[in-house]
Design an enzyme around this catalytic site. Structure first.
Site, mmCIF file in Angstrom:
data_model
loop_
_atom_site.group_PDB
_atom_site.id
_atom_site.type_symbol
_atom_site.label_atom_id
_atom_site.label_comp_id
_atom_site.label_asym_id
_atom_site.label_seq_id
_atom_site.Cartn_x
_atom_site.Cartn_y
_atom_site.Cartn_z
ATOM 1 N N ASP A 47 0.824 -1.203 0.000
ATOM 2 C CA ASP A 47 0.000 0.000 0.000
ATOM 3 C C ASP A 47 0.861 1.256 0.000
ATOM 4 O OD1 ASP A 47 0.527 0.119 2.798
ATOM 5 O OD2 ASP A 47 -1.156 -1.246 3.109
ATOM 6 N N LYS A 69 -3.922 1.914 0.690
ATOM 7 C CA LYS A 69 -5.063 2.779 0.770
ATOM 8 C C LYS A 69 -4.600 4.098 1.333
ATOM 9 C CE LYS A 69 -6.809 -0.745 3.920
ATOM 10 N NZ LYS A 69 -5.619 -1.063 4.589
ATOM 11 N N MET A 182 -2.168 9.103 12.242
ATOM 12 C CA MET A 182 -3.280 9.646 11.442
ATOM 13 C C MET A 182 -3.910 10.860 12.124
ATOM 14 S SD MET A 182 -4.925 5.952 10.425
ATOM 15 C CE MET A 182 -4.530 5.184 11.984
HETATM 16 N N1 SAH Z 1 1.103 0.223 10.582
HETATM 17 C C1 SAH Z 1 1.718 1.536 10.538
HETATM 18 C C2 SAH Z 1 0.733 2.664 10.797
HETATM 19 C C3 SAH Z 1 -0.368 2.795 9.780
HETATM 20 S S1 SAH Z 1 -1.422 4.144 10.101
HETATM 21 C C4 SAH Z 1 2.874 1.586 11.544
HETATM 22 O O1 SAH Z 1 3.028 0.676 12.348
HETATM 23 O O2 SAH Z 1 3.638 2.566 11.501
HETATM 24 C C5 SAH Z 1 -0.729 5.398 9.092
HETATM 25 C C6 SAH Z 1 -0.139 6.516 9.935
HETATM 26 O O3 SAH Z 1 1.150 6.144 10.425
HETATM 27 C C7 SAH Z 1 0.113 7.797 9.178
HETATM 28 O O4 SAH Z 1 -1.060 8.558 9.060
HETATM 29 C C8 SAH Z 1 1.117 8.476 10.079
HETATM 30 O O5 SAH Z 1 0.489 9.040 11.195
HETATM 31 C C9 SAH Z 1 1.937 7.291 10.558
HETATM 32 N N2 SAH Z 1 3.166 7.131 9.747
HETATM 33 C C10 SAH Z 1 3.524 6.052 9.054
HETATM 34 N N3 SAH Z 1 4.731 6.215 8.479
HETATM 35 C C11 SAH Z 1 5.153 7.446 8.834
HETATM 36 C C12 SAH Z 1 6.321 8.213 8.580
HETATM 37 N N4 SAH Z 1 7.303 7.743 7.813
HETATM 38 N N5 SAH Z 1 6.416 9.443 9.126
HETATM 39 C C13 SAH Z 1 5.440 9.939 9.894
HETATM 40 N N6 SAH Z 1 4.312 9.268 10.178
HETATM 41 C C14 SAH Z 1 4.164 8.032 9.666
#
Ligand code: SAH
Length: 257
Positions: A47, A69, A182
């Site tokens: 994704d 998504k 998020m």
């Molecule tokens: N499963 C993922 C999270 C998915 S929800 C995890 O464990 O990290 C998606 C959210 O993760 C984004 O909206 C943001 O808030 C955060 N996120 C993911 N990668 C990021 C990054 N490189 N920098 C900042 N926020 C990040």
């Protein structure tokens, strides 16, 4: 598709699904296991959060399928992703389902493997560095610190009907770090609610855009200033919000870029 109940376990030629965490962006943060599985896959479903740097590690002969998504731009609805995983495995494929960060942290990983379990498809789960730990490390904001935070909570701050539904009294506790995934769209509401539930207006807060990636931006302020700063700086997704005294350490401990 044949459900498990109508069948005696997986058929002999059934493939396998690996639900793999891709980490927050920097490809060097992939686990060795994730890397090995990417090299051995028949097909990779990924994704938008999976970085280009990670995708570049996948050999060209391996099929890759983009399944979304992004907020309000669901390329494939969740049920269709689940069904696709089942179908590919039933065709005998070695499927890697690659997700940003860790698949079990705000990643719907549980839902995807529930379907696999129902259909008797063998699966394994490979953890990844979640955004909170990746971003904390690369922004020099320790999530806990003996002087500032003895606990740390991860919450999803997305908007539902223009409001953010969270347990505010639990979040607005002293000596606690709050990490909001998020949380960009609802940032103003989140800051206002935390203050309304008792956190001082001057509580340090940060938003980190594209953490661990070459374009990483760290914005620090307070609960009274951060939302406006983020708008001014045109901060975009993916961004992580960190609230608490630990944010003040960024100025001393930042090392990346
Ligand atoms: N499963 C993922 C999270 C998915 S929800 C995890 O464990 O990290 C998606 C959210 O993760 C984004 O909206 C943001 O808030 C955060 N996120 C993911 N990668 C990021 C990054 N490189 N920098 C900042 N926020 C990040």
């Amino acid at each position: 598709m044949t459900k498990k109940e109508n069948n005696v376990g997986p058929k002999k030629d059934t493939g396998q699904v690996f639900l793999v965490g891709a980490g927050p962006g920097d490809a060097d943060l992939l686990t060795i296991r994730a890397y090995q599985l990417l090299l051995q896959a028949n097909v990779v479903l990924f994704d938008h959060l999976v970085s280009k740097a990670v995708m570049a590690l996948i050999p060209n002969h391996i099929e890759t399928i983009f399944v979304g998504k992004q907020r309000s731009r669901h390329t494939l609805p969740q049920e269709q992703i689940n069904a696709l995983l089942v179908r590919l495995a039933q065709e005998g494929k070695r499927v890697v389902r690659l997700k940003g960060g860790d698949p079990f942290i705000f990643g719907r990983g549980g839902e995807e493997i529930e379907t696999l379990a129902e259909y008797g498809i063998p699966f394994q789960v490979v953890p990844g560095v979640t955004a909170a730990s990746g971003v904390a490390a690369y922004s020099g904001i320790p999530l806990t610190h003996r002087d500032y935070a003895q606990s740390c909570v991860f919450v999803a701050g997305h908007l539902k009907d223009q409001s953010v539904e969270l347990d505010w009294p639990m979040l607005a506790r002293p000596n606690q770090t709050i990490v909001v995934y998020m949380g960009l769209e609802g940032l103003a509401t989140i800051c206002t609610q935390l203050v309304a539930h008792g956190l001082p207006l001057e509580t340090p807060a940060a938003v980190i855009e594209q953490g661990t990636l070459p374009g990483q931006r760290v914005l620090t302020g307070t609960l009274s200033t951060l939302a406006a700063q983020a708008v001014d700086a045109q901060i975009q997704s993916p961004s992580l919000v960190i609230v608490g005294g630990v944010v003040n350490l960024h100025h001393k401990l930042s090392w990346f870029i």
